[in-house]
Design a protein around this motif. Structure first.
Motif, short mmCIF file in Angstrom:
data_model
loop_
_atom_site.label_atom_id
_atom_site.label_comp_id
_atom_site.label_asym_id
_atom_site.label_seq_id
_atom_site.Cartn_x
_atom_site.Cartn_y
_atom_site.Cartn_z
N ARG A 115 0.84 -1.21 0.00
CA ARG A 115 0.00 0.00 0.00
C ARG A 115 0.86 1.25 0.00
O ARG A 115 0.58 2.23 -0.71
N GLN A 116 1.95 1.26 0.77
CA GLN A 116 2.84 2.42 0.80
C GLN A 116 3.58 2.57 -0.53
O GLN A 116 3.82 3.69 -0.99
N ALA A 119 1.38 4.30 -2.87
CA ALA A 119 1.41 5.75 -2.63
C ALA A 119 2.65 6.38 -3.25
O ALA A 119 2.60 7.49 -3.79
N GLN A 120 3.79 5.68 -3.18
CA GLN A 120 5.00 6.19 -3.80
C GLN A 120 4.85 6.27 -5.32
O GLN A 120 5.28 7.26 -5.94
N GLN A 123 2.70 9.23 -6.06
CA GLN A 123 3.45 10.46 -5.87
C GLN A 123 4.39 10.73 -7.05
O GLN A 123 4.49 11.87 -7.53
N ASP A 282 -9.52 12.05 1.25
CA ASP A 282 -8.27 12.01 2.02
C ASP A 282 -7.45 10.82 1.54
O ASP A 282 -7.70 9.68 1.92
N ASP A 283 -6.46 11.10 0.68
CA ASP A 283 -5.63 10.02 0.14
C ASP A 283 -4.90 9.26 1.24
O ASP A 283 -4.69 8.04 1.14
N ASN A 284 -4.50 9.96 2.29
CA ASN A 284 -3.74 9.32 3.36
C ASN A 284 -4.58 8.31 4.14
O ASN A 284 -4.05 7.33 4.68
N ALA A 285 -5.88 8.57 4.23
CA ALA A 285 -6.75 7.67 4.99
C ALA A 285 -7.29 6.54 4.12
O ALA A 285 -7.78 5.54 4.65
N THR A 287 -7.57 3.25 2.00
CA THR A 287 -6.90 1.97 2.24
C THR A 287 -6.67 1.15 0.98
O THR A 287 -5.94 0.17 1.01
N ASP A 420 -12.87 5.99 6.14
CA ASP A 420 -11.57 5.66 5.52
C ASP A 420 -11.22 6.56 4.34
O ASP A 420 -10.77 6.12 3.28
N GLY A 421 -11.43 7.87 4.51
CA GLY A 421 -11.08 8.83 3.47
C GLY A 421 -12.05 8.90 2.31
O GLY A 421 -11.80 9.60 1.33
#
Length: 587
Positions: A115-116, A119-120, A123, A282-285, A287, A420-421
């Motif tokens: 998942r991280q 996100a990378q 980005q 909210d992209d950070n929230a 999942t 969850d965003g």
């Protein structure tokens, strides 16, 4: 002929003035280093100088263009390299967790890292240079994307012929799509919606327009404005369901690659509630998981995370040797959360029964060892054991146990539901929701850019694009990289080995896809480097030509200035001597 003193003084004074003028000219040549400074110095040479300077200015502008274009390409190459590194790590994790040495707990932990890495990747794909994304066209547009529909679609006056949209915060009137009965293809639907929406007086007065496309099997209405304020929402109209806008997803134009949440009603709903477009706020929230909103009454609902392991177990009285080797959730929009049973009617045939409703979903299916059995959004793989395959009467139970995100929430028509965003709205349509009604919320990612080209001029009638087509690199090439990584996250959280293997195949293609884009970037960069060298040579030629025409011979100019100063001194002394012997001096 009589020469008067006045004539003598006039001649001497004029000579002195001319000498001083020449000296001033030589002084200016020495101080500026220029032989020709204005048209009167040398009209022909001045014309050549003006042309050479114009050519130099054009060359220098093209050199600046190349520097900026090279910066964009270098940054694009760097971000593609970072994306390759992230995707390679995802690939390593997929290989690692595909192994049977890992269980559900280990794969759940692996899903967090994937998942991280997602996100990378996002980005990297959304990187900007001077406020402009490098992996998009000329702008980004928010849009409303509908659910899948089957074209052609029939629009009927008074029944399925109207739509109401909100564009950038401005709500249209009731947009009339037809005055009769028409059956329209996807392309015709897009053209009809675009022309009628853009003719709406409320939107015209506010200066709002849209572009409508039919991509695959979905309509998308995009605002023509750019950036975060750019949004579209379908809020009403008789044609809303027929066009797939009883649900779908909505995004802003804030980024070229935006997370989405697609809302869809279940086919078996009996209530009258309708869904709007879901949004990720909210992209950070967020999942990357999928969800179901399940109504437990007309006024209460639960939110369930359905990216979870599927339980599949052989019946306790089975006599055959077939066993469950894998199971997973493959389509959240088709889930019912019922309990199912695979019932073998012979060693080679089986039926699928919904035990919650006591209905048979399918029968007479041919069993093949190791081949997936799919139904109601689930997938189960059975395989023969060393002692043989299934026997008549063997059963396998299948169910999914979701994780509760929100429980016993009070429903109010039109109120927002957030978790969850994600944010969405459900509204009473023909009536309130009914007990057991389901609405799926499927996460994803959508490209928001356009096909605009950032081209720079590098020569006469020669331009080079310096922006990379981000959709080709990440979403619209051989494989949708983001969808593949999202699939891997779901397979890891669902302990779905086959899903992991399928995602791994997509990851391999994705790495090749990004590599191909890097090759294009490298080729364009090489062309700019070659063009820069050619411009340097051309600049050197014009600088030399200009110098030969415009620049002064400094040694000669200094010598001429010195001689002219001697001439001024001599003329001054002569004039002084004549003045001493003149009658005017005695008077």
């Amino acid at each position: 002929m009589r020469v008067t003193e006045l004539q003598t003084f006039g001649v001497l004074a004029n000579n002195l003035a001319r000498a001083r003028a020449r000296a001033l000219e030589f002084q200016q040549q020495v101080s500026t280093g220029k032989l020709v400074r204005q048209p009167s110095d040398d009209p022909s040479a001045f014309s050549h100088i003006a042309l050479d300077k114009a050519s130099l200015a054009s060359i220098e502008q093209r050199q600046r263009n190349i520097v900026f274009g090279q910066t964009r390409l270098d940054l694009s190459d760097k971000m593609l390299s970072q994306a390759t590194a992230s995707l390679s790590r995802v690939q390593q994790l997929a290989v690692q967790f595909r192994s049977d040495t890992n269980g559900a707990a280990e794969r759940t932990i692996g899903a967090k890292e994937v998942r991280q890495l997602f996100a990378q990747l996002q980005q990297s794909a959304n990187t900007e240079l001077n406020g402009q994304p490098i992996f998009t066209g000329t702008s980004t547009h928010g849009r409303a994307t509908g659910l899948a529909i089957t074209a052609p679609v029939t629009l009927t006056n008074g029944a399925t012929d109207t739509l109401i949209v909100n564009v950038d915060g401005v709500t249209s009137g009731t947009v009339d799509l037809t005055s009769g009965t028409e059956s329209l293809t996807g392309a015709q639907l897009a053209a009809r919606l675009q022309s009628r929406i853009n003719a709406d007086s409320a939107l015209v007065n506010a200066g709002k327009t849209v572009t409508v496309t039919f991509d695959g099997n979905r309509l998308a209405i995009a605002s023509d404005s750019n950036g975060s304020p750019s949004t579209v929402t379908v809020t009403g109209g008789l044609a809303r369901n027929a066009l797939g806008f009883m649900g779908g997803s909505g995004t802003t134009g804030g980024a070229p690659f935006a997370l989405t949440a697609t809302v869809a009603p279940a086919a078996g709903n009996t209530g009258g509630a309708v869904a709007g477009q879901g949004r990720v706020v909210d992209d950070n929230a967020a999942t990357l998981d999928d969800y179901l909103i399940r109504f437990t009454s007309a006024t209460t609902y639960d939110v369930l995370n359905v990216t979870a392991p599927v339980s599949a177990a052989r019946g306790s009285s089975n006599t055959g040797a077939a066993a469950v080797v894998d199971a997973g959730m493959v389509n959240a929009a088709q889930l019912t959360l019922h309990t199912y049973q695979i019932q073998f009617t012979s060693a080679t045939q089986y039926s699928v029964v919904d035990q919650t409703t006591s209905t048979t979903l399918s029968s007479g299916n041919t069993y093949v060892s190791g081949e997936a059995i799919s139904f109601a959004g689930l997938r189960v793989v059975l395989a023969n054991g060393q002692q043989g395959g299934p026997q008549t009467g063997d059963t396998f139970s299948v169910s999914l146990a979701p994780r509760t995100v929100l429980s016993n929430q009070a429903y109010a028509s039109g109120s927002e539901i957030s978790f969850d965003g994600i944010r969405l709205t459900l509204t009473n349509g023909t009536g309130a929701p009914a007990n057991g009604d389901l609405f799926s919320v499927v996460s994803g990612l959508q490209y928001q850019g356009d096909a605009g080209v950032h081209a720079i001029e590098i020569g006469t009638n020669q331009t080079v694009p310096t922006n990379v087509a981000g959709d080709r690199a990440f979403t619209a090439g051989t494989v949708d990289i983001f969808a593949t990584v999202k699939q891997l996250v779901g397979a890891l959280r669902g302990n779905d080995r086959q899903g992991i293997s399928e995602a791994l195949g997509g990851l391999n293609q994705g790495l090749s896809q990004i590599g191909a884009m890097q090759g294009e970037v490298g080729a364009t960069s090489h062309r700019l480097t070659t063009s820069a060298a050619q411009l340097d040579e051309a600049k050197g030629f014009f600088v030399q030509t200009l110098s030969e025409t415009e620049d002064v011979d400094l040694a000669k100019a200094i010598s001429d200035l010195t001689l002219q100063q001697y001439a001024i001194e001599a003329a001054s002394r002569t004039l002084a001597k004549v003045f001493e012997n003149s009658l005017l001096n005695y008077l």
